[in-house]
Design an enzyme around this catalytic site. Structure first.
Site, short mmCIF file in Angstrom:
data_model
loop_
_atom_site.label_atom_id
_atom_site.label_comp_id
_atom_site.label_asym_id
_atom_site.label_seq_id
_atom_site.Cartn_x
_atom_site.Cartn_y
_atom_site.Cartn_z
N GLY A 139 0.83 -1.48 0.21
CA GLY A 139 -0.21 0.07 0.30
C GLY A 139 0.91 1.52 0.11
N GLY A 197 0.20 5.58 0.65
CA GLY A 197 -0.21 7.10 -0.03
C GLY A 197 0.27 8.10 0.43
N GLY A 198 -1.03 8.99 0.57
CA GLY A 198 -0.40 10.43 1.24
C GLY A 198 0.69 10.65 2.65
N GLY A 215 2.45 7.35 3.61
CA GLY A 215 3.97 7.10 3.69
C GLY A 215 3.47 5.25 3.27
N VAL A 263 3.17 1.31 3.18
CA VAL A 263 2.31 -0.21 4.01
C VAL A 263 3.09 -1.23 3.12
CG1 VAL A 263 1.39 -1.52 4.82
CG2 VAL A 263 0.61 1.48 4.53
N LYS A 305 4.27 -0.49 8.78
CA LYS A 305 3.75 0.98 7.83
C LYS A 305 4.82 1.61 8.03
CE LYS A 305 -0.47 2.71 7.11
NZ LYS A 305 -1.42 2.12 7.82
N ASP A 365 -8.99 8.94 10.74
CA ASP A 365 -9.18 8.92 9.35
C ASP A 365 -9.88 7.85 8.73
OD1 ASP A 365 -8.87 9.48 6.36
OD2 ASP A 365 -6.28 8.55 6.02
#
Ligand SMILES: *[C@@H]1O[C@H](CO)[C@@H](O)[C@H](O)[C@H]1NC(C)=O
Length: 726
Positions: free
Chosen positions: A397, A399-400, A402, A404, A418, A515
């Site tokens: 994964g 995303g904004g 960082g 995973v 993470k 979130d």
């Protein structure tokens, strides 16, 4: 005894001091050596002609290459040129060969790295567009390295066609190619092997130049466009091979700008060594202490320093490297290595401090708890081993906030690692508090935090690995969504609400999730919700840029009051949860550009408007409409409306939401009633209890999937084999 120890320590200090002195003096002493002997370190060897630039940005320009009229090698007749230019309008400046070919490295061993656009064939059916671009590279008369490059195509409906001309016989064309297909499941699990599924790889013929590459598709991506809109193809240096999985979903806007490195071999002239030597300069340019090397699949020759010599053999020739100097050099290297090890240790310690490790230590010591018993502290080495040194194939994964990674610990436990945002020093204490709080949370609907690693620049958090993917994937994928019956959705909603209520009220420090979105709700193999990504992995952003990117990324879920005031409260979670509920009802994305009208882009306004106009039925997901639970659905829709109130104080608390969802779930046990009042009558509840024995047993996936719909038995059966998942 004590005296002995302190004396030893004293010696040790003296030794350290001595080593530090040596290390500090190293550059200086090297310089003396190089000036008084013939010895040169490679960085001090002149690689270009006098008064000619040796570098463009970070790229070295060794002669025979050079910038400017008198700075490069030129033969009056053979038409091969070694002139390059430096484009200073880019940052950093870029070295250019020919009109526009970007050069990233030139070595004296005869390699020249260039970055070239990829060939693509892209389809966008919503816009009815087809984008196609072939690529061709002309490097004068230099050949593509056969051993250091591959021809690669990435795509699920794709083949590549490679065309080139032979260097020794330019009337002959040489071809190569390969094909690749995949379905969505294969695309999701494609590894780094380029074996024809999602990615294919082929050899490049020997001794070719003027290459062109075409990416093509068999069926215009019509069967695969949802998860793979583009076929791409390129020649790439073997050590820069990109991850096929990562590139499969990329669309035109991305691949259009994509450049990848490839390696060419350069040589001098068109003659072999003997012929050139006989013709002397300018044909033969190997200088002192070097030998001439013939090249079987290329034209021309190369020069090479004799063993024990180094330098630029094309320029002033090569210089010898003395034996004593080698010994000195090895000694110096050893000292340097020692110094480096100490630096690394110091760095780890400073990261540990910066990431709040000392706060964690003191807090735990105060409560007389050993650190290991509460949160496992992983070392950098353990993490590197688990993720195969952060290999691209272990990324699951991005995303904004960082990355995973999926990792496997030495005890074979699969974990998700993470890599979070850099922790702002003002928030370190809060970060550590949350780590401690989260490691205490042992709730069946929360992804468990197993430990962390504070020795790296940004802290790493290690979680249990949930294998069935996110609620988002299950909702917005046609195939998966069939298993999400209304009862399952309602159960998931209740579970998530329960967790949030628990974290807001039951824990010693209230934990705000910050979130909540369908992407952060994971499902295990029994479709039990597991909420992930709690505050600890990302504190409220402090700078404006981060905030802006966060708003862009998740606008659809973000509490409007928070946007105005900047205060994040429990009620922000309530708002985001309301959006998830709306998503469960409509199967619409929180923010979607497919809903074209402006006010439709945000699910919240779209939902609220339709609810107000009494059009709930029209926007419901068809899959749940047929489940016949309209009474429940209406109740949930009303709850959504309250969760989405603009003012936080008008919204219910998470505890109220959780309780109401439990109540709504109860209505389902009374298929014949449409009044909640019935619920209060204990007797009828018993009756129902006898009819549907296990309706509340969450631990049993089959009954949980099945509370009320009688025809779902067949679905459950088909559920099992699909579960092996990712
Ligand atoms: C250029 O390539 C050589 C050999 O692979 C490598 O040692 C050197 O670090 C590279 N230089 C740059 C600037 O990438």
């Amino acid at each position: 005894m004590v005296k002995g120890v302190s004396r030893n320590l004293g010696y040790y200090r003296v030794l350290i001091f001595f080593i530090d002195m040596m290390v500090a003096m190293l550059p200086f002493s090297l310089q003396i050596v190089s000036e008084t002997t013939v010895f040169n370190t490679s960085s001090q060897i002149a690689i270009a002609l006098p008064n000619c630039p040796e570098k463009c940005g970070d790229t070295q320009i060794p002669y025979p290459f050079g910038i400017g009229e008198n700075c490069h090698y030129k033969h009056p007749k053979d038409g091969i040129y070694y002139s390059v230019t430096c484009n200073t309008s880019t940052s950093p400046p870029s070295l250019i060969y020919g009109d526009s070919l970007e050069v990233t490295n030139i070595t004296l061993e005869g390699n020249i790295w260039v970055r070239n656009f990829v060939a693509y064939d892209c389809f966008n059916y919503t816009e009815e567009m087809h984008y196609k671009q072939n690529t061709s590279v002309r490097m004068n008369r230099f050949v593509v390295s056969t051993t250091q490059n591959s021809l690669v195509a990435i795509g699920c409906d794709t083949y590549v066609w490679f065309n080139s001309v032979g260097i020794t016989n330019s009337s002959t064309q040489y071809h190569s190619g390969c094909m690749t297909t995949c379905n969505e499941e294969q695309g999701n699990s494609v590894g780094s092997m380029c074996s024809g599924i999602g990615c294919c790889r082929a050899f490049i013929p020997n001794g070719v130049y003027n290459v062109s590459v075409q990416a093509k598709s068999f069926y215009n991506h019509s069967y695969v466009v949802d998860f793979n809109p583009c076929s791409i193809a390129f020649v790439v240096a073997n050590d820069a091979m990109p991850s096929p999985k990562e590139y499969l979903p990329k669309n035109f806007a991305y691949v259009e700008k994509l450049k990848l490195p490839m390696v060419y071999n350069w040589s001098i002239g068109t003659k072999d060594c003997l012929t050139a030597q006989a013709a002397e300069e300018p044909d033969y340019i190997c200088k002192g202490n070097s030998t001439c090397v013939d090249l079987p699949d290329e034209r021309g020759y190369r020069c090479q320093c004799k063993p024990g010599f180094q330098g630029n053999p094309y320029l002033h020739g090569c210089q010898g490297v003395g034996g004593g100097i080698i010994a000195f050099f090895i000694g110096a290297l050893w000292l340097y290595w020692q110094h480096g090890q100490r630096q690394i240790k110091k760095m780890k310690e400073s990261f540990f401090y910066q990431n709040g490790g000392h706060i964690l230590e003191t807090k735990l010591k105060r409560r007389d708890i050993s650190m290991g018993s509460i949160v496992k502290m992983f070392t950098v080495e353990e993490i590197k081993k688990a993720t195969d040194n952060y290999s691209v194939s272990s990324i699951i994964g991005r995303g904004g906030f960082g990355m995973v990674y999926k990792g496997i610990l030495t005890n074979n436990q699969v974990v998700a690692i993470k890599k979070s945002l850099k922790v702002d020093s003002s928030q370190v204490e809060q970060f550590i508090n949350e780590v401690i709080a989260l490691s205490h949370v042992n709730h069946k609907n929360v992804v468990k935090l197993l430990g962390c690693c504070l020795e790296t620049e940004v802290p790493l958090l290690v979680y249990e690995y949930i294998r069935n993917g996110t609620l988002y994937e299950h909702l917005h994928d046609e195939h998966k969504t069939r298993l999400l019956t209304w009862d399952v959705r309602l159960r998931i909603a209740t579970e998530v609400a329960g967790v949030l209520a628990y974290l807001h009220t039951m824990t010693t420090i209230p934990i705000i999730h910050r979130d909540i979105k369908s992407m952060n709700i994971l499902l295990d193999e029994n479709y039990i919700a597991k909420v992930s990504d709690f505050g600890a992995s990302k504190l409220a952003p402090t700078n404006q840029d981060q905030l802006a990117s966060m708003i862009q990324g998740t606008c659809g879920y973000l509490d409007p009051e928070y946007l105005q005031t900047g205060d994040l409260t429990e009620k922000s979670d309530v708002y985001s949860f309301g959006v998830v509920l709306a998503e469960l009802l409509t199967r619409e994305k929180a923010l979607s550009y497919e809903r074209t009208e402006d006010d439709k882009k945000c699910l919240t306004s779209y939902f609220l408007r339709n609810l107000k106009d009494d059009r709930l039925l029209e926007i419901l997901d068809d899959n749940i409409k047929s489940d016949g639970a309209l009474v429940q659905i209406k109740e949930v829709a009303n709850l959504v409306k309250r969760c989405l109130k603009v003012k936080g104080e008008d919204r219910p608390t998470m505890k109220q939401v959780a309780r109401e969802l439990e109540d709504i779930k109860e209505i389902g046990s009374h298929p014949w009633s449409d009044k909640r009042g019935v619920l209060l009558q204990k007797e009828s509840e018993y009756l129902v209890g006898e009819i549907q024995v296990n309706s509340n047993d969450y631990n049993n996936s089959i009954t949980a999937m099945n509370d009320s719909s009688s025809n779902s038995q067949s679905r459950v059966v088909s559920l099992v084999p699909l579960n092996d998942g990712r």
